[in-house]
Design a protein around this motif. Structure first.
Motif, PDB file in Angstrom:
ATOM      1  N   VAL A  33      67.069-111.350  11.518  1.00 41.69           N
ATOM      2  CA  VAL A  33      68.989-110.785  10.068  1.00 41.69           C
ATOM      3  C   VAL A  33      69.775-110.234  10.418  1.00 41.69           C
ATOM      4  CG1 VAL A  33      68.860-110.919   7.773  1.00 41.69           C
ATOM      5  CG2 VAL A  33      66.996-111.514   9.014  1.00 41.69           C
ATOM      6  N   ILE A  34      69.470-108.460  10.952  1.00 45.58           N
ATOM      7  CA  ILE A  34      70.176-107.827  11.437  1.00 45.58           C
ATOM      8  C   ILE A  34      71.265-107.906  12.094  1.00 45.58           C
ATOM      9  CG2 ILE A  34      70.766-105.316  11.390  1.00 45.58           C
ATOM     10  CD1 ILE A  34      68.735-104.542   9.710  1.00 45.58           C
TER      11      ILE A  34
ATOM     12  N   ILE B 148      64.504-113.697   6.139  1.00 45.25           N
ATOM     13  CA  ILE B 148      64.172-112.404   5.695  1.00 45.25           C
ATOM     14  C   ILE B 148      62.628-112.603   4.661  1.00 45.25           C
ATOM     15  CG2 ILE B 148      64.475-112.153   2.697  1.00 45.25           C
ATOM     16  CD1 ILE B 148      66.858-109.878   4.461  1.00 45.25           C
TER      17      ILE B 148
ATOM     18  N   LEU C  75      62.873-108.610  10.114  1.00 41.56           N
ATOM     19  CA  LEU C  75      64.280-107.948   9.646  1.00 41.56           C
ATOM     20  C   LEU C  75      65.105-108.346  10.525  1.00 41.56           C
ATOM     21  CD1 LEU C  75      65.012-106.775   7.261  1.00 41.56           C
ATOM     22  CD2 LEU C  75      64.699-104.059   8.026  1.00 41.56           C
TER      23      LEU C  75
ATOM     24  N   LEU D  82      69.916-116.629   6.120  1.00 42.75           N
ATOM     25  CA  LEU D  82      69.472-115.590   6.206  1.00 42.75           C
ATOM     26  C   LEU D  82      68.502-115.139   4.755  1.00 42.75           C
ATOM     27  CD1 LEU D  82      72.996-113.293   5.681  1.00 42.75           C
ATOM     28  CD2 LEU D  82      71.120-113.674   7.988  1.00 42.75           C
ATOM     29  N   LYS D  83      68.430-115.549   3.938  1.00 43.14           N
ATOM     30  CA  LYS D  83      67.536-115.849   3.086  1.00 43.14           C
ATOM     31  C   LYS D  83      66.409-116.392   3.195  1.00 43.14           C
ATOM     32  CE  LYS D  83      67.501-116.521  -2.459  1.00 43.14           C
ATOM     33  NZ  LYS D  83      66.174-117.528  -2.545  1.00 43.14           N
TER      34      LYS D  83
ATOM     35  N   PHE E  77      73.924-117.876   4.219  1.00 48.49           N
ATOM     36  CA  PHE E  77      72.991-117.138   2.933  1.00 48.49           C
ATOM     37  C   PHE E  77      71.991-117.710   2.572  1.00 48.49           C
ATOM     38  CE2 PHE E  77      72.236-117.193  -1.329  1.00 48.49           C
ATOM     39  CZ  PHE E  77      72.371-115.501  -1.708  1.00 48.49           C
ATOM     40  N   TYR E  78      72.153-119.537   2.380  1.00 52.86           N
ATOM     41  CA  TYR E  78      70.521-119.672   3.504  1.00 52.86           C
ATOM     42  C   TYR E  78      69.645-119.411   3.619  1.00 52.86           C
ATOM     43  CZ  TYR E  78      70.180-123.354  -0.972  1.00 52.86           C
ATOM     44  OH  TYR E  78      70.129-123.042  -2.147  1.00 52.86           O
TER      45      TYR E  78
ATOM     46  N   VAL F  41      73.452-110.976  11.724  1.00 53.12           N
ATOM     47  CA  VAL F  41      74.554-110.939  10.311  1.00 53.12           C
ATOM     48  C   VAL F  41      75.746-109.505  11.358  1.00 53.12           C
ATOM     49  CG1 VAL F  41      73.949-110.832   7.882  1.00 53.12           C
ATOM     50  CG2 VAL F  41      74.364-108.920   9.201  1.00 53.12           C
ATOM     51  N   LEU F  42      75.882-109.360  12.248  1.00 52.94           N
ATOM     52  CA  LEU F  42      76.560-108.702  13.229  1.00 52.94           C
ATOM     53  C   LEU F  42      77.267-109.174  13.892  1.00 52.94           C
ATOM     54  CD1 LEU F  42      74.752-104.751  14.285  1.00 52.94           C
ATOM     55  CD2 LEU F  42      76.283-105.160  12.494  1.00 52.94           C
TER      56      LEU F  42
ATOM     57  N   ALA G 103      77.014-112.722  12.671  1.00 50.89           N
ATOM     58  CA  ALA G 103      79.188-113.167  12.281  1.00 50.89           C
ATOM     59  C   ALA G 103      79.964-112.405  11.800  1.00 50.89           C
ATOM     60  CB  ALA G 103      77.896-113.235  10.799  1.00 50.89           C
ATOM     61  N   ALA G 104      79.794-111.353  12.086  1.00 50.55           N
ATOM     62  CA  ALA G 104      80.711-110.063  11.600  1.00 50.55           C
ATOM     63  C   ALA G 104      81.897-110.154  13.026  1.00 50.55           C
ATOM     64  CB  ALA G 104      80.716-108.713  11.498  1.00 50.55           C
TER      65      ALA G 104
END
Lengths: 459, 491
Positions: free
Chosen positions: A393-394, A384, A390, A380-381, A377-378, A397-398, A400-401
């Motif tokens: 970031v996207i 961003i 952006l 990504l924050k 979270f930190y 997270v993908l 990370a999934a």
């Protein structure tokens, strides 16, 4: 300063302890008390009590960031020793030497976390690397361990060469080894500085196993004795990251526009290669090797964004990642079978180990309530808040999934698959269970209240 | 304090349940816990409905701009009530089922309840995200551990799908937070944001994906029938009765009011997807032979209608959706209870293998027919009021294609009657065969659970105002907030 000197002394003490102490238990107790001492001394220094006053001529500065990081590392090492020290007996006969090497490495880490001169950085990296080559090859009769050690040594020396070359070019451009730059001076991006910077970037990327300099990682991690792989993949990696971020924050801050895009590409490639390759692994040890590459990708985001949140976040990330990975490796080191099937039905035999292991895996996957989520979270924050990022970031997270896939494969094996009857049972001592419980507790505590860690930075 | 208890009661009892050994004690304890939660929830609607009782704020993650703030607004009250009513019904209806390691099963169910309550109450985006994921984790373990044969792959697909959606939503939340003047995650700060149409548009899809996967809306529904089929039925009841409402709540609280322009711009697209989903799911439901899958597809169709009505963006539609959220939860739990009874008694869920149950088990047939008729929204049943309001909303939608949307959504109702009545005919009427010959009627606990559901169906069917009053204020504020006509006037 406390930690630097005490860790060096402790290294020497441990070397002699093999002659003086016949019992392995005694050696282990000395090592554990040593690391507790180190941790306490370092915490005292954070509150202003310095035992040794040495004039380093500004080459080493122990600021709050460095000290807090050292504390995290020492705490992680303490937990590591509590969990894995007994398993080191299986590696070879030179039991006390392993601890000596670990203390020397910690000495190197204190240098890397607090350098203000490239010479100290070089010293620190070398003090970390040379004991590590030995630890990798410590299982002397195992061919894979030897291969890993040789491979690591050759490639490691090569990257050291690159680093020296980079330092030389930096000196040529700036006329000093110091990384402290007067804010009034504008550093121009001349070719000498940029080529020096890129060589330093490559060598540091090698040490943290960022793509495309990661090729040594899976083989070395796989070949090294599992107890030492754990140490390499967590504590060493986090330490080099701190060096990395300090170097680029201090020395190359003013040419950020040049390297930021490089780091962005490197991050994306590291995330992609680490995560996608981890999906296809059959051995949990190799999966963890690739997962360490993937996690390095996430940590690189802090380098990319380089703001306050990024630095706070890196501390949390280092803690979250170290705690979780140390615990998983400690359980893995006790397994007979390193494939995913080796974990089948663990929940029936050892419900407590299974539950704590699951919490650690959830943390690595970045599920809320755990430190791993806040760490991501930190990152990504921080990212961003950086303009035009952006896409990164996207992408992150993908990825990370994707990582959920391979971490949850272990959870599925633990809880939902039946164990094969033939496998011999593994004993976990109550002490080991207690240590795992502490780890899981720390992970959740940090996931709920990151302030307890971050607040140390500011007073 | 009401809000606080709604979360921490199930959380605490859930954690305690892990350590209870005896099966009867576990069931009793879990049942007491959910009854207590229900009592708290009812108190929140009656005795303690003053504003200060419904709020709870505590410091938490201050440096990040977040706080632990909970509040029961109209929608929160309604959905918490739904959650609180569902759990006793589920436990009562599946009282005779036995589980391996019952302590873990009931503990995880209670933890899921805490997570759901959190989602419905959170007034802070980070907290919302926390609970959003936390509700999912117990569900993952419940479905993977106690489900059917293909449970591991199916649940994993469900988990990955929703996880992808939620991390995308996390990006959206982080972006919005970085745009707020005081870098806060609070809902109010989000409502005060003024973003450009372009920014709103891409943010809209980040959020919408997360909610669409959860609801699910066509074409993001592929995880749903498999998961409903494979999950243990008690879990399926919670999944379909309560958990899908997380997606609808997300739309109503976190999407429409935060991004009103984009919601208007993309409204037609979303409504088209929903309507396609209604028709598509209904057609598939007609062809199903497995009762569980049939109910699963019918659920997709119902959710599609609610999603379309939300994007009609008027008060009638909103009120209809809120009422229908409650009704759908009650009705579908009733259907699942009977499906579970059938499965437990006969060992099959295949419509083609069953028949003639009405002769052998008349009480079950009566209950089932009533609930099924409620499911297709016959007048006097609860769903009629909800669907009526929703269709009214659709007809008054600002969209240019409102008539088409209404007509095709109406087609969905007819198709619903086709598959539901067809199922009733084949399962409950016709010839008794070898499988159903030994059928026995309902047990007392089952009668009790179904009886309560039927009473609720008729009560709300006759007097929907009881529910509409709770949410009236909420719908009005929401409609005002999403109304962007003042922006046109300025130009």
């Amino acid at each position: 300063m406390n930690a630097l000197i005490i860790s060096a002394i402790l290294g020497v003490v441990m070397m002699f302890s093999s002659i003086l102490l016949k019992q392995k238990n005694a050696v282990r107790s000395v090592a554990v008390s040593g690391i507790i001492l180190l941790l306490l001394a370092n915490i005292l220094e954070m509150s202003g009590t310095v035992f040794f006053k040495v004039n380093t001529r500004g080459m080493i500065v122990f600021d709050q960031f460095a000290l807090l990081f050292n504390s995290i590392i020492f705490l992680a090492t303490l937990l590591y020793l509590l969990l894995s020290a007994k398993d080191m007996e299986k590696v070879g006969v030179n039991y006390a030497e392993y601890f000596a090497l670990i203390f020397f490495i910690l000495c190197g880490i204190t240098l890397v976390s607090s350098f203000k001169s490239l010479l100290i950085l070089f010293l620190g990296i070398e003090i970390i690397s040379i004991p590590l080559y030995i630890l990798t090859g410590s299982d002397k009769r195992n061919l894979k361990s030897n291969e890993a050690s040789l491979k690591y040594f050759l490639l490691g020396s090569f990257s050291t060469g690159l680093m020296l070359m980079g330092i030389a070019l930096y000196y040529g451009a700036r006329g000093t080894f110091s990384t402290v730059i007067d804010p009034l001076i504008t550093v121009t991006a001349n070719p000498l500085l940029i080529s020096g910077m890129s060589l330093l970037l490559f060598s540091m990327a090698f040490k943290v196993s960022a793509a495309p300099f990661h090729f040594w990682t899976p083989d070395v991690y796989d070949g090294a004795p599992t107890v030492f792989t754990s140490f390499m993949a967590t504590i060493i990696k986090a330490a080099v990251f701190i060096g990395f971020i300090r170097l680029f924050d201090d020395a190359f801050e003013q040419v950020q526009s040049t390297w930021r895009i490089w780091i962005a590409v490197m991050t994306a490639v590291t995330l992609f290669i680490g995560n996608i390759t981890a999906v296809f692994q059959q051995s949990v040890k190799r999966m963890l090797a690739y997962s360490s590459i993937a996690q390095a990708g996430f940590m690189l985001l802090s380098l990319y964004s380089m703001n306050t949140e990024a630095k706070e976040g890196l501390l949390i990330y280092a803690a979250a990642y170290c705690f979780a990975t140390i615990g998983i490796f400690a359980v893995l080191a006790k397994m007979n079978d390193y494939t995913f099937d080796g974990f089948n039905g663990l929940s029936k035999r050892e419900p407590l180990i299974a539950a704590t292991l699951t919490i650690l895996l959830l943390s690595l996957a970045g599920i809320p309530l755990t430190a791993g989520f806040l760490a991501k979270f930190y990152m990504l924050k921080a990212t961003i808040a950086t303009p035009n990022s952006l896409w990164l970031v996207i992408f992150a997270v993908l990825m990370a999934a994707v990582s959920v896939y391979y971490y949850f494969r272990v959870i599925q094996a633990i809880y939902f698959k039946e164990e094969s009857t033939s496998s011999p049972t593994i004993e976990f001592s109550p002490f080991f269970k207690g240590a795992m419980l502490i780890l899981a507790g720390l992970v959740i505590l940090l996931g709920l209240f990151p302030d307890i860690l971050v607040n140390w930075l500011y007073f | 304090m009401i809000a606080f208890f709604l979360i921490f009661l199930p959380l605490l009892t859930g954690l305690l349940t892990f350590f209870i050994k005896e099966e009867k004690l576990i069931k009793g304890f879990a049942f007491m816990s959910v009854l207590a939660t229900l009592a708290v929830s009812v108190l929140g609607l009656t005795l303690f409905k003053a504003e200060e009782n419904l709020q709870f704020t505590a410091q938490w993650m201050q440096p990040l701009g977040s706080s632990f703030s909970l509040k029961l607004d109209g929608m929160g009250q309604l959905l918490c009530l739904l959650t609180a009513i569902s759990y006793p019904l589920v436990f009562l209806g599946s009282w005779n089922s036995t589980y391996k390691k019952p302590n873990n099963f009931f503990a995880l169910m209670l933890l899921a309840q805490a997570g759901l309550m959190g989602v419905f109450l959170a007034m802070d985006a980070l907290l919302f995200y926390f609970f959003w994921e936390l509700a999912l984790i117990p569900m993952y373990f419940l479905c993977s551990q106690w489900g059917g044969e293909r449970r591991i792959q199916v649940t994993f697909k469900f988990f990955i799908c929703t996880f992808v959606g939620s991390v995308l939503m996390l990006i959206g939340i982080l972006y919005l937070q970085s745009k707020t003047p005081d870098h806060s995650f609070s809902l109010r700060a989000f409502y005060n944001l003024e973003l450009t149409t372009k920014t709103q548009s891409w943010l809209f899809w980040l959020f919408f994906l997360a909610f669409a996967i959860k609801m699910p809306v066509f074409p993001f529904h592929t995880w749903q029938p498999d998961t409903y089929e494979q999950a243990p039925t008690a879990t399926t009841m919670i999944l379909s009765g309560v958990m899908v409402k997380m997606g609808l709540l997300g739309l109503l609280r976190w999407l429409l009011p935060v991004l009103p322009i984009a919601s208007y711009v993309w409204g037609d697209v979303v409504m088209s997807l929903s309507i396609i989903g209604i028709i598509y799911a209904s057609l598939i439901a007609i062809r199903q032979d497995d009762i569980k899958r049939l109910v699963a597809y019918s659920s997709i169709a119902h959710i599609g209608l609610m999603c379309a009505a939300i994007f009609a963006e008027n008060k009638s539609g909103m009120q209809g959706v809120l009422l229908q959220m409650f009704n759908h939860g009650i009705n579908i739990i009733g259907l699942w209870i009977i499906v579970e009874i059938i499965e437990r008694r006969f060992g099959t869920r295949k419509i083609s293998e069953l028949g003639g149950l009405a002769q052998k088990a008349p009480a079950m047939a009566i209950f089932f027919v009533i609930i099924a008729l409620a499911n297709i929204a016959l007048p006097l049943t609860n769903a009629f009021a909800g669907e009526f309001l929703m269709f009214n909303g659709l007809l008054n939608a600002k969209s240019n294609y409102y008539l088409w949307f209404t007509v095709f959504a109406g087609l969905g109702i007819i198709l619903a009657a086709v598959y539901t009545l067809n199922m009733i005919r084949k399962v409950f009427y016709g010839e008794v065969n070898t499988i159903t010959a030994a059928a026995t009627d309902l047990k007392l606990n089952e009668k009790l659970a179904l009886g309560i559901i039927v009473v609720l169906i008729f009560w709300i069917g006759v007097y929907p105002q009881a529910i509409l009053d709770v949410t009236d204020n909420f719908s009005q504020t929401l409609t005002d907030r999403v109304d962007i006509s003042h922006l046109f006037r300025k130009k």
